[in-house]
Structures are given as C-alpha cells and as structure tokens.
Design a protein around this motif. Structure first.
Motif, PDB file in Angstrom:
ATOM      1  N   ASP A  67      86.257 -39.006 -25.079  1.00  0.00           N
ATOM      2  CA  ASP A  67      87.198 -40.284 -24.472  1.00  0.00           C
ATOM      3  C   ASP A  67      87.568 -41.365 -25.596  1.00  0.00           C
ATOM      4  O   ASP A  67      86.874 -41.862 -26.417  1.00  0.00           O
ATOM      5  CB  ASP A  67      86.676 -40.549 -23.322  1.00  0.00           C
ATOM      6  CG  ASP A  67      86.472 -39.148 -22.496  1.00  0.00           C
ATOM      7  OD1 ASP A  67      86.729 -38.683 -22.610  1.00  0.00           O
ATOM      8  OD2 ASP A  67      86.245 -39.979 -21.245  1.00  0.00           O
ATOM      9  N   ILE A  68      88.830 -41.623 -24.981  1.00  0.00           N
ATOM     10  CA  ILE A  68      89.162 -42.403 -26.360  1.00  0.00           C
ATOM     11  C   ILE A  68      89.723 -43.861 -24.819  1.00  0.00           C
ATOM     12  O   ILE A  68      90.306 -43.724 -23.848  1.00  0.00           O
ATOM     13  CB  ILE A  68      91.041 -42.621 -26.310  1.00  0.00           C
ATOM     14  CG1 ILE A  68      90.536 -41.524 -27.541  1.00  0.00           C
ATOM     15  CG2 ILE A  68      91.270 -44.025 -27.061  1.00  0.00           C
ATOM     16  CD1 ILE A  68      91.569 -41.648 -28.142  1.00  0.00           C
ATOM     17  N   ILE A  69      89.403 -44.975 -25.104  1.00  0.00           N
ATOM     18  CA  ILE A  69      88.703 -45.711 -23.824  1.00  0.00           C
ATOM     19  C   ILE A  69      89.813 -47.124 -24.603  1.00  0.00           C
ATOM     20  O   ILE A  69      89.591 -47.639 -25.658  1.00  0.00           O
ATOM     21  CB  ILE A  69      87.806 -45.891 -23.426  1.00  0.00           C
ATOM     22  CG1 ILE A  69      86.504 -47.264 -24.595  1.00  0.00           C
ATOM     23  CG2 ILE A  69      87.225 -45.387 -22.433  1.00  0.00           C
ATOM     24  CD1 ILE A  69      85.202 -47.555 -24.088  1.00  0.00           C
ATOM     25  N   VAL A  70      89.624 -48.275 -23.269  1.00  0.00           N
ATOM     26  CA  VAL A  70      90.326 -49.780 -23.458  1.00  0.00           C
ATOM     27  C   VAL A  70      89.235 -50.295 -23.170  1.00  0.00           C
ATOM     28  O   VAL A  70      88.933 -50.481 -21.995  1.00  0.00           O
ATOM     29  CB  VAL A  70      91.549 -49.456 -22.846  1.00  0.00           C
ATOM     30  CG1 VAL A  70      91.939 -51.286 -23.722  1.00  0.00           C
ATOM     31  CG2 VAL A  70      92.496 -48.979 -23.836  1.00  0.00           C
ATOM     32  N   PHE A  71      88.259 -51.558 -23.928  1.00  0.00           N
ATOM     33  CA  PHE A  71      87.423 -52.008 -23.077  1.00  0.00           C
ATOM     34  C   PHE A  71      87.536 -53.868 -23.796  1.00  0.00           C
ATOM     35  O   PHE A  71      88.704 -54.479 -25.034  1.00  0.00           O
ATOM     36  CB  PHE A  71      86.487 -51.497 -23.727  1.00  0.00           C
ATOM     37  CG  PHE A  71      86.319 -51.633 -24.718  1.00  0.00           C
ATOM     38  CD1 PHE A  71      85.516 -53.053 -25.751  1.00  0.00           C
ATOM     39  CD2 PHE A  71      86.513 -50.556 -25.721  1.00  0.00           C
ATOM     40  CE1 PHE A  71      85.423 -52.951 -26.921  1.00  0.00           C
ATOM     41  CE2 PHE A  71      86.019 -51.119 -27.468  1.00  0.00           C
ATOM     42  CZ  PHE A  71      85.594 -51.301 -28.046  1.00  0.00           C
ATOM     43  N   HIS A  72      87.151 -54.477 -22.485  1.00  0.00           N
ATOM     44  CA  HIS A  72      86.669 -56.265 -23.195  1.00  0.00           C
ATOM     45  C   HIS A  72      86.203 -56.422 -24.291  1.00  0.00           C
ATOM     46  O   HIS A  72      85.148 -56.044 -24.244  1.00  0.00           O
ATOM     47  CB  HIS A  72      86.606 -57.186 -21.987  1.00  0.00           C
ATOM     48  CG  HIS A  72      87.970 -56.558 -20.906  1.00  0.00           C
ATOM     49  ND1 HIS A  72      89.912 -57.085 -20.812  1.00  0.00           N
ATOM     50  CD2 HIS A  72      87.430 -56.452 -19.890  1.00  0.00           C
ATOM     51  CE1 HIS A  72      89.531 -56.917 -20.164  1.00  0.00           C
ATOM     52  NE2 HIS A  72      88.682 -56.316 -18.773  1.00  0.00           N
ATOM     53  N   PRO A  74      84.213 -58.544 -27.206  1.00  0.00           N
ATOM     54  CA  PRO A  74      83.693 -60.071 -27.742  1.00  0.00           C
ATOM     55  C   PRO A  74      84.490 -61.244 -27.726  1.00  0.00           C
ATOM     56  O   PRO A  74      84.207 -62.427 -27.083  1.00  0.00           O
ATOM     57  CB  PRO A  74      82.396 -59.697 -28.528  1.00  0.00           C
ATOM     58  CG  PRO A  74      82.105 -57.975 -28.272  1.00  0.00           C
ATOM     59  CD  PRO A  74      83.277 -57.528 -28.042  1.00  0.00           C
ATOM     60  N   GLU A  75      85.788 -60.802 -29.020  1.00  0.00           N
ATOM     61  CA  GLU A  75      86.188 -62.304 -28.913  1.00  0.00           C
ATOM     62  C   GLU A  75      87.597 -62.103 -27.941  1.00  0.00           C
ATOM     63  O   GLU A  75      88.086 -62.759 -28.094  1.00  0.00           O
ATOM     64  CB  GLU A  75      86.752 -61.958 -30.357  1.00  0.00           C
ATOM     65  CG  GLU A  75      87.213 -60.869 -30.838  1.00  0.00           C
ATOM     66  CD  GLU A  75      86.643 -59.634 -31.037  1.00  0.00           C
ATOM     67  OE1 GLU A  75      87.075 -58.401 -31.373  1.00  0.00           O
ATOM     68  OE2 GLU A  75      84.727 -59.967 -31.583  1.00  0.00           O
ATOM     69  N   GLY A  76      87.288 -61.619 -26.717  1.00  0.00           N
ATOM     70  CA  GLY A  76      87.857 -61.487 -25.764  1.00  0.00           C
ATOM     71  C   GLY A  76      89.753 -61.018 -25.781  1.00  0.00           C
ATOM     72  O   GLY A  76      90.176 -61.507 -25.524  1.00  0.00           O
ATOM     73  N   LYS A  77      89.786 -60.235 -26.933  1.00  0.00           N
ATOM     74  CA  LYS A  77      90.970 -58.934 -26.249  1.00  0.00           C
ATOM     75  C   LYS A  77      90.644 -57.381 -26.393  1.00  0.00           C
ATOM     76  O   LYS A  77      88.965 -57.404 -26.180  1.00  0.00           O
ATOM     77  CB  LYS A  77      91.103 -59.487 -28.295  1.00  0.00           C
ATOM     78  CG  LYS A  77      91.632 -60.163 -29.140  1.00  0.00           C
ATOM     79  CD  LYS A  77      91.695 -59.788 -30.519  1.00  0.00           C
ATOM     80  CE  LYS A  77      92.860 -58.859 -30.766  1.00  0.00           C
ATOM     81  NZ  LYS A  77      92.609 -58.824 -32.293  1.00  0.00           N
ATOM     82  N   ASP A  78      91.329 -56.954 -25.829  1.00  0.00           N
ATOM     83  CA  ASP A  78      91.139 -55.729 -25.273  1.00  0.00           C
ATOM     84  C   ASP A  78      90.615 -54.795 -26.646  1.00  0.00           C
ATOM     85  O   ASP A  78      92.263 -54.898 -27.224  1.00  0.00           O
ATOM     86  CB  ASP A  78      91.856 -55.236 -24.243  1.00  0.00           C
ATOM     87  CG  ASP A  78      92.136 -55.729 -23.316  1.00  0.00           C
ATOM     88  OD1 ASP A  78      90.715 -56.757 -23.184  1.00  0.00           O
ATOM     89  OD2 ASP A  78      92.901 -55.923 -22.156  1.00  0.00           O
ATOM     90  N   TYR A  79      90.302 -53.560 -26.904  1.00  0.00           N
ATOM     91  CA  TYR A  79      90.024 -53.058 -28.541  1.00  0.00           C
ATOM     92  C   TYR A  79      90.553 -51.659 -27.365  1.00  0.00           C
ATOM     93  O   TYR A  79      89.882 -51.066 -26.600  1.00  0.00           O
ATOM     94  CB  TYR A  79      88.706 -52.942 -28.330  1.00  0.00           C
ATOM     95  CG  TYR A  79      88.568 -54.080 -30.106  1.00  0.00           C
ATOM     96  CD1 TYR A  79      89.032 -55.220 -29.945  1.00  0.00           C
ATOM     97  CD2 TYR A  79      87.455 -54.369 -30.673  1.00  0.00           C
ATOM     98  CE1 TYR A  79      88.984 -55.952 -30.448  1.00  0.00           C
ATOM     99  CE2 TYR A  79      87.187 -54.901 -31.261  1.00  0.00           C
ATOM    100  CZ  TYR A  79      87.808 -56.455 -31.514  1.00  0.00           C
ATOM    101  OH  TYR A  79      88.111 -56.739 -32.949  1.00  0.00           O
TER     102      TYR A  79
END
Length: 186
Positions: A67-72, A74-79
């Motif tokens: 699956d391709i996911i979006v997550f927070h 560690p450096e405060g960006k969404d990947y």
C-alpha cells in the motif's frame, strides 16, 4: 423584506452552512487532498501529483504490504511511501530482491527503474537489523520505502513508522488530469 424573502434567505443560509460543515467533516475524517513533494516515489508518483488520501482505510481495515501511505515523519513533514514490512516481518534485500520472512517478493513497480540502472543494484543490500536494530518490524509499526530507492528518505533512515503516525492510504491521483489514475501495486 417580505416573509417569503426572509424564509428563502434563511433556507439558502442553512443549505450553505450544512454544505460547509459536511465538507469539513469529509475533509477532516474521511478524505484529504495531498500534493506529492519530491521524487522519492518515482516512477509511480511524480513531483507535484495531487492525490486523495483515504483517512478511513486503516480505521476500518488493516494496512497491506505494498500500500502507498501518507504519514507524519519525525521532522514534522508528511511523507508518502510504500509499505514494505508489516509488524512481525523479517526483511532483507540482497541481489536487488526483497525477502520477507525468507521468501522472495516481486516488486513490479520497480521493473522500469531496475532496467535503467546499470551501475549496481537499485536497492542496496541490507537487513532489518542493520537499519532499525531489530530482527523484525515491531508490533504496531510499518517499514516503508520510496519507489525511487536511491533517492528516498524512508525507514532505512528514519526507522519504522508507528501506525499512530499514519494519516491514510493514498488511493487516487487526480491532477494533472492526463495522469489521473487509481494507485495500485503495479
């Protein structure tokens, strides 16, 4: 103003308020637009692709490998990355092949890039132990990688991702229109 005009204005105001509230609920709880920032998911996703993230997908279901996911991050960006390892999985890359729990897995989304690479493997060899200091993906966490393996900051660098940091599953590219499609493993 007549009573009829006041009632009509009130009805339009109520309809507009309901529409705004409904849009807010959908945006906050169910789906969210995102913009791909960078080249780490090439060739699957391009820089500046606009996508819809299904926030409900893992509330009612479980994540699946690839699956391709979006997550927070560690450096405060969404990947945005691809799930490679699920909780309890033992991972290893050798000879540009993914092994999960000792079994080799095909990654068809990498086939085009592998053909283009002539100066070594697309994915450098590694074991999970070398990258996160554990033999298996920890409970409640995911091991993720970008499809552009040589140029992706992912779990090899930032560690496994807690499920609590996952925003949702990236499902649809809607912009630019010529590239619109449903995201799949292929």
């Amino acid at each position: 103003m007549t009573i009829k005009k006041k009632n009509e204005l009130w009805e339009w105001t109520k309809a507009l308020l309901i529409a705004v509230i409904l849009a807010g609920v959908i945006r906050y709880f169910l789906f969210a637009p995102i913009v791909v920032d960078g080249l780490s998911m090439m060739p699957t996703l391009k820089d500046q692709d606009r996508m819809i993230v299904n926030k409900l997908s893992y509330t009612v279901g479980k994540p699946h490998r690839f699956d391709i996911i979006v997550f927070h991050a560690p450096e405060g960006k969404d990947y945005i990355k691809r799930i490679i390892g699920l909780p309890g999985d033992k991972l290893e890359y050798k000879n540009d092949t993914l092994y999960i729990n000792g079994k080799s897995y095909k990654e068809p989304y990498l086939d085009d890039y592998k053909k283009q690479v002539t100066d070594g493997p697309l994915t450098e060899p590694f074991t999970l132990k070398e990258k996160i200091g554990r033999d298996t993906v920890p409970p409640g966490e995911l091991f993720v990688m970008g499809d552009n393996r040589r140029f992706s900051k992912d779990s090899r660098h930032i560690g496994a991702i807690p499920m609590s940091k996952v925003i949702g599953k990236a499902t649809i590219v809607y912009w630019p229109p010529k590239d619109a499609h449903i995201v799949s493993m292929k």
